[in-house]
Design an enzyme around this catalytic site. Structure first.
Site, mmCIF file in Angstrom:
data_model
loop_
_atom_site.group_PDB
_atom_site.id
_atom_site.type_symbol
_atom_site.label_atom_id
_atom_site.label_comp_id
_atom_site.label_asym_id
_atom_site.label_seq_id
_atom_site.Cartn_x
_atom_site.Cartn_y
_atom_site.Cartn_z
ATOM 1 N N PRO A 1 -7.507 -12.168 43.884
ATOM 2 C CA PRO A 1 -8.806 -12.617 44.403
ATOM 3 C C PRO A 1 -8.780 -12.843 45.917
ATOM 4 C CG PRO A 1 -8.089 -13.970 42.533
ATOM 5 C CD PRO A 1 -6.937 -13.111 42.912
ATOM 6 N N GLU B 1 -0.732 -17.564 37.153
ATOM 7 C CA GLU B 1 -1.270 -17.943 38.473
ATOM 8 C C GLU B 1 -0.863 -16.933 39.543
ATOM 9 O OE1 GLU B 1 -3.118 -20.545 36.568
ATOM 10 O OE2 GLU B 1 -3.385 -20.519 38.743
ATOM 11 N N ARG C 1 -11.423 9.659 40.632
ATOM 12 C CA ARG C 1 -12.594 10.549 40.690
ATOM 13 C C ARG C 1 -12.712 11.251 42.048
ATOM 14 N NH1 ARG C 1 -17.020 8.566 43.287
ATOM 15 N NH2 ARG C 1 -18.533 9.727 42.045
#
Ligand code: JCZ
Length: 252
Positions: free
Chosen positions: A94, A121, A163
């Site tokens: 994050p 964590e 892709r």
């Protein structure tokens, strides 16, 4: 492109066997290898985590296990033609730099990616320090929300990068028309799309799209992309270069 993924949940990556990425693997465009982190443990319980130094909630992933796994995968993966080759190591977190289309395009140029999705964590920070001096290590975030582990982020990144590889998308133009792709539609969201029938439950396809006038259709699509971007993501318009803005303004 060679892709190695080390995880305690390798089964999480079953979706990489289907659709575009699955076909790219069958064709050999993408060589994805999955590795079970616990294979490098030495205790009967195959322990990969321990309590955090300094206290606090949750558990931290042990550096020794990751170190042995990464060393082994790098050693196994080295191409015979280039024994000095090293992968670009991607660590979903994050707190990483945002994963964007620009980053996806950058990764698509790499011959070898190594993903190390964490759980708990996170991974003991010394692992990134250890490999940061030997490999290019990218900590990336796929968005400002917290997942339970990095595997879903790896799925997102592998699809976004896969892709872009030559021959993976049936219509090469699709990549050029992507939202955020360089070029005329850069940093604009895709506009609306339609297919047959021309009227569905009383909803008609915009007349311009049935006109066959390609110039007007291209202009309509760009104007719709501008309108949608202005409505949903106005901050993206700030990224447009002045030429693109001028070109749009001249028409409205
Ligand atoms: N963009 C984003 C990444 C993550 C992430 C990545 C790794 C782990 C490990 C435990 N929780 C995690 C969460 N959440 N959101």
């Amino acid at each position: 492109m060679r892709v190695d993924i080390i995880s305690i949940f390798p089964e999480y990556f079953a979706p990489l066997d289907v659709s575009l990425v699955g076909k790219a693997r069958e064709r050999g465009t993408l060589d994805i290898r999955l590795h079970q982190l616990r294979d490098w443990t030495r205790d009967v319980h195959k322990t990969v985590d321990d309590t955090p130094y300094g206290g606090g909630p949750g558990m931290v992933m042990k550096p020794e296990i990751w170190g042995e796994a990464i060393d082994a995968v790098v050693e196994q993966g080295r191409p015979e033609a280039d024994p000095a080759a090293l992968p670009r190591m991607i660590v979903p977190t994050p707190s990483g730099r945002p994963f964007t289309q620009e980053v996806a395009l950058d990764y698509a140029k790499e011959p070898w990616l190594l993903f190390t999705p964490a759980r708990y964590e996170g991974i003991d920070s010394r692992v990134m320090a250890e490999y940061g001096s030997r490999l290019r290590v990218d900590e990336v975030s796929i968005g400002d929300y917290v997942l339970a582990g990095g595997e879903a982020a790896v799925l997102v990144i592998v699809e976004a990068v896969g892709r872009l590889l030559p021959g993976v998308l049936g219509n090469a133009c699709s990549v050029a028309d992507d939202s955020f792709a360089p070029g005329a539609m850069a940093n604009l969201l895709e506009g609306p799309v339609y297919t047959k029938p021309p009227v569905w439950r009383g909803h008609e396809v915009p007349e311009i799209l049935l006109s066959g006038h390609h110039g007007k259709i291209a202009r309509w699509r760009r104007d719709e992309a501008f309108r949608r971007t202005s409505d949903k993501r106005p901050e993206l318009l700030a990224r447009l270069d002045s030429d693109a803005l001028d070109a749009h303004d001249r028409r409205v």
